[in-house]
Design an enzyme around this catalytic site. Structure first.
Site, PDB file in Angstrom:
ATOM      1  N   THR A  22       0.802  15.731   0.591  1.00 40.83           N
ATOM      2  CA  THR A  22       2.247  15.155   1.568  1.00 40.83           C
ATOM      3  C   THR A  22       1.806  16.405   0.791  1.00 40.83           C
ATOM      4  O   THR A  22       2.566  16.689  -0.293  1.00 40.83           O
ATOM      5  CB  THR A  22       2.549  14.169   0.973  1.00 40.83           C
ATOM      6  OG1 THR A  22       3.813  14.253   1.572  1.00 40.83           O
ATOM      7  CG2 THR A  22       2.694  13.878  -0.099  1.00 40.83           C
ATOM      8  N   LYS A  76       1.037  10.423  -4.878  1.00 40.56           N
ATOM      9  CA  LYS A  76       0.853  11.550  -4.764  1.00 40.56           C
ATOM     10  C   LYS A  76       0.213  12.691  -5.088  1.00 40.56           C
ATOM     11  O   LYS A  76      -0.989  12.977  -5.440  1.00 40.56           O
ATOM     12  CB  LYS A  76       1.297  11.667  -3.174  1.00 40.56           C
ATOM     13  CG  LYS A  76       1.299  11.020  -1.824  1.00 40.56           C
ATOM     14  CD  LYS A  76      -0.506  10.728  -0.720  1.00 40.56           C
ATOM     15  CE  LYS A  76       0.082   9.558   0.229  1.00 40.56           C
ATOM     16  NZ  LYS A  76      -1.168   9.660   0.546  1.00 40.56           N
TER      17      LYS A  76
END
Length: 338
Positions: free
Chosen positions: A132, A159
């Site tokens: 992301t 992430k």
């Protein structure tokens, strides 16, 4: 020619549903992991759902969870997919501040569990990890694969763990594992708590006279918004190249939250200044002010390019939400389209 098989975590989400459609259209056998719920949560798959009793079906749904390592191992053993797309996550940035441990377990450790399950299975499986733009956080724009990471939320931190786990398994075990660092990508299937869909849904409701105000947080945040169906094509392309690598997918064009709101309201013939108010409750403990991607590497290596930019995206989403509200008010059966 033998049918290729793919396993998708997060198949019931925006990206998962579009990816499943794409792969089915390419002749794949598609397996998806869904979480058990007392209510139906597969509406985004309605258009491609196949009766389990049909022998020729190519879409299979399996109960499982990224927090359950044994379930992942068992499923990989049974399915033996050639491609795995890990799209499952707790992906709401604001919510991650309220549920940091859960976010880390699913979005971070969940990726590690899946990578380890693939490694232990000894299958020749290619793995796509959904990274992301939140990895970049406060890094100055434009951001590319060479930009240093500086996440600003528990979601971004989780992430980041998943990103480096993917790189580590690629280097340590010679696995074909890639990170797709995707900037914001939206559609009419976007969840209603994400800011773009929150805006376009409010536009439709205000136009219909069933809502008066829209409350938003930081109107000056700039994002690089693209169209989700184009981005899942990029995911697939990352697993078709000869050597695994990490890629940014983005439009390279940015807009503020206020600009997106202004464009969305104008589609419906409304003035956003008459309906939008700022509510500090929607501010995050640590803001990310400016995300703007540089997709040059993906353009060169994958021949991928975003063609739908934020202003056209606003029109697509408003038109879909206006139709959705009209159908709801008329008592017609509604579906998540596009």
């Amino acid at each position: 020619m033998a049918t290729k098989s793919a396993l998708i975590t997060g198949i019931t989400g925006q990206d998962g549903s579009y990816l499943a459609e794409l792969l089915l259209g390419k002749g794949y056998e598609v397996h998806g992991i869904i979480r058990r719920s007392s209510s139906f949560n597969t509406e985004r798959l309605d258009e491609i759902y196949e009766d389990p009793h049909v022998e020729s079906r190519r879409l299979f749904l399996h109960y499982g969870d990224l927090t359950d390592a044994s379930a992942l191992v068992n499923l990989l053993r049974d399915v033996q997919p050639e491609e795995v797309y890990n799209l499952g996550a707790q992906s709401h940035v604001k919510v991650s501040f309220e549920t940091p441990e859960y976010t880390g377990d699913v979005s971070g450790l969940g990726a590690m569990r899946l990578l380890e399950a693939v490694r232990a299975s000894r299958l020749d499986t290619r793995v796509y990890q959904a990274s992301t733009s939140e990895l970049f956080g406060s890094a100055p724009p434009p951001q590319s694969e060479r930009t240093a990471f500086h996440p600003r939320s528990p979601y971004g931190v989780a992430k980041l763990y998943a990103f480096w786990a993917t790189v580590n398994y690629r280097e340590a075990y010679d696995m074909f594992a890639v990170n797709g660092i995707l900037f914001n990508h939206e559609s009419p299937r976007r969840g209603e708590t994400f800011v773009t869909r929150k805006i376009t849904r409010a536009v439709a409701r205000i136009k219909a006279g069933i809502q008066e105000r829209l409350y938003l947080g930081n109107l000056e945040s700039t994002r690089d918004w693209g169209y989700a169906p184009e981005y899942v094509e990029g995911m697939w392309r990352m697993l078709q190249v000869s050597e695994p690598d990490d890629f940014v997918l983005a439009t390279g064009v940015g807009a503020t939250v206020e600009q997106f709101a202004e464009a969305s309201f104008s589609v419906a013939g409304l003035d956003h200044r008459e309906h939008v108010e700022v509510d500090p409750a929607y501010y995050r403990p640590a803001e990310v002010n400016y995300l703007l991607g540089d997709p040059a590497k993906a353009g060169a290596a994958l021949e991928w390019q975003a063609t739908t930019h934020w202003h056209e995206l606003a029109r697509i989403m408003v038109d879909a939400d206006v139709q959705l509200v009209q159908d709801q008010l008329a008592g017609r059966q509604v579906r998540v389209d596009r």
